[in-house]
Design a protein around this motif. Structure first.
Motif, mmCIF file in Angstrom:
data_model
loop_
_atom_site.group_PDB
_atom_site.id
_atom_site.type_symbol
_atom_site.label_atom_id
_atom_site.label_comp_id
_atom_site.label_asym_id
_atom_site.label_seq_id
_atom_site.Cartn_x
_atom_site.Cartn_y
_atom_site.Cartn_z
ATOM 1 N N THR A 38 14.109 16.001 -34.591
ATOM 2 C CA THR A 38 13.506 16.295 -33.257
ATOM 3 C C THR A 38 12.096 15.884 -32.685
ATOM 4 O O THR A 38 11.692 15.066 -32.122
ATOM 5 N N MET A 39 12.111 16.848 -32.503
ATOM 6 C CA MET A 39 10.821 17.467 -31.600
ATOM 7 C C MET A 39 9.955 18.832 -32.342
ATOM 8 O O MET A 39 8.729 19.021 -31.609
ATOM 9 N N TYR A 42 7.907 23.864 -30.040
ATOM 10 C CA TYR A 42 7.611 23.356 -28.497
ATOM 11 C C TYR A 42 6.281 23.085 -28.608
ATOM 12 O O TYR A 42 5.618 22.104 -27.889
ATOM 13 N N ALA A 45 3.965 19.961 -28.159
ATOM 14 C CA ALA A 45 4.311 18.943 -26.782
ATOM 15 C C ALA A 45 2.750 20.176 -25.516
ATOM 16 O O ALA A 45 2.829 19.345 -24.364
#
Length: 374
Positions: A38-39, A42, A45
């Motif tokens: 999903t992401m 980190y 971002a």
């Protein structure tokens, strides 16, 4: 390239693990980032962006591949284990116990692939009372006693601008540990566990003053270390144009040259004077250096060997002729993102140098192609 036969499965994210695998990728290893679907990492971002991902992510993850796996599912665990059979290195940065709960710990992977080098990068290591505690760089250097020594006398400890424990205490020891284990594997055919603690690494970063404490059990106060604020010959000074000069005239021959240029020959014999004398000398040197601009002083010191240099901004650093000559800023031309600038590796090999082969991968970009081969 030195590592072009090495496959690395990198489960880490953010800074220490990706920095470690970046070093390996720069020297030819096939680094496959294993990201949750999903992401992902980190770091993607963060801002500012280059395309969809952050500049930091691009810098740390160049030349790598990305696959998406949800390691909490049996199906994706099986896919990961299949990859492990044909891999040389696994890097992870979870807290101790996480991989065991997933059924993907070193002991399990070692049974599948006895030659596997398994590197775990954590804050506090795989054992000890702090092993399962969370933390960040500021915590690791705090426990190490390093942060306590940073800053001005009688002031608060000063957080450094870069992440010492993450990079110097984590990423680089991890890369070295992996290479040592791979080298040993050539003799035995067996892999091993590489346990990297960023706290351990930060403690090892104090060879110029911590051994003094071990020998005497006397700790210097903040600002009283020779190379951290005590000595007038090793300090920073402001100039007339509100710029700064770094003075590293630590040896007597350099200090003599410096003192003669600024007209303070009486300071020459005081290079190792007590701290109260050092404080007074710094005050007087500062008054003198405030009389000219940084450029003026650098013109004066240009032919003088006194270890005086300007304190540069990033704009100045990237355009510095020496930095350019060393090739520390490299450019790659990506068909979608255009020209991307990268910090080159500081490790220079004469015959098989590092090479940045491409931009960072998009999330899951190589999932299909990797598993088509398996």
């Amino acid at each position: 390239m030195p590592l072009d036969a090495i496959r690395v499965l990198d489960l880490s994210r953010l800074l220490p693990g990706p920095y470690c695998s970046m070093i390996l990728a720069d020297f030819g290893a096939e680094v496959i980032k294993v990201e949750e679907p999903t992401m992902g990492d980190y770091a993607r971002a963060e801002y500012p962006k280059i395309g969809k991902d952050s500049a930091m992510f691009h810098s740390l993850n160049r030349s790598k591949k990305s696959i998406c796996l949800n390691l909490k599912t049996a199906e994706d665990q099986a896919k990961f284990l299949q990859l492990v059979k044909d891999s040389d290195v696994v890097i992870e940065s979870f807290r101790p116990g996480v991989m065991k709960r997933l059924g993907l710990d070193y002991e399990t992977l070692n049974e599948i692939n006895p030659g596997l080098v398994y590197c775990a990068i954590t804050g506090y290591g795989q054992d000890g009372p702090y092993a399962e505690m969370p933390g960040h760089d500021v915590n690791f250097i705090g426990y190490a006693g390093l942060l306590n020594m940073m800053g001005e006398p009688n002031g608060a400890p000063q957080i450094p601008a870069t992440q010492i424990a993450d990079i110097g205490g984590g990423a680089y020891p991890a890369a070295m540990g992996i290479l040592l284990a791979l080298f040993e594997r050539q003799k035995t055919g067996k892999g091993q566990m590489v346990d990297i603690s960023m706290l351990d690494g930060a403690i090892s970063w104090m060879p110029t003053f911590f051994p003094n404490y071990l020998a005497s059990r006397k700790q210097a106060k903040r600002g009283e270390l020779d190379l951290s604020g005590k000595l007038a010959c090793y300090a920073v000074y402001e100039t007339k144009d509100q710029r700064w000069l770094s003075v590293g005239a630590l040896e007597p021959k350099f200090w003599k040259e410096f003192c003669q240029v600024i007209g303070k020959e009486e300071f020459i014999a005081k290079i190792r004077a007590p701290i109260d004398v050092q404080t007074q000398m710094k005050k007087e040197i500062q008054e003198i250096l405030l009389q000219k601009t940084s450029e003026n002083w650098m013109e004066i010191f240009e032919t003088i060997q006194a270890c005086v240099s300007p304190i540069l901004s990033f704009d100045e650093m990237v355009n510095d002729p020496h930095v350019k000559a060393r090739g520390m800023i490299q450019e790659i031309d990506d068909p979608e993102l255009g020209v991307i600038q990268h910090v080159n590796t500081p490790i220079k090999l004469s015959r098989t140098p590092a090479k940045i082969t491409g931009a960072a991968p998009s999330l899951g970009e190589h999932t299909e192609t990797i598993f088509q081969k398996h």
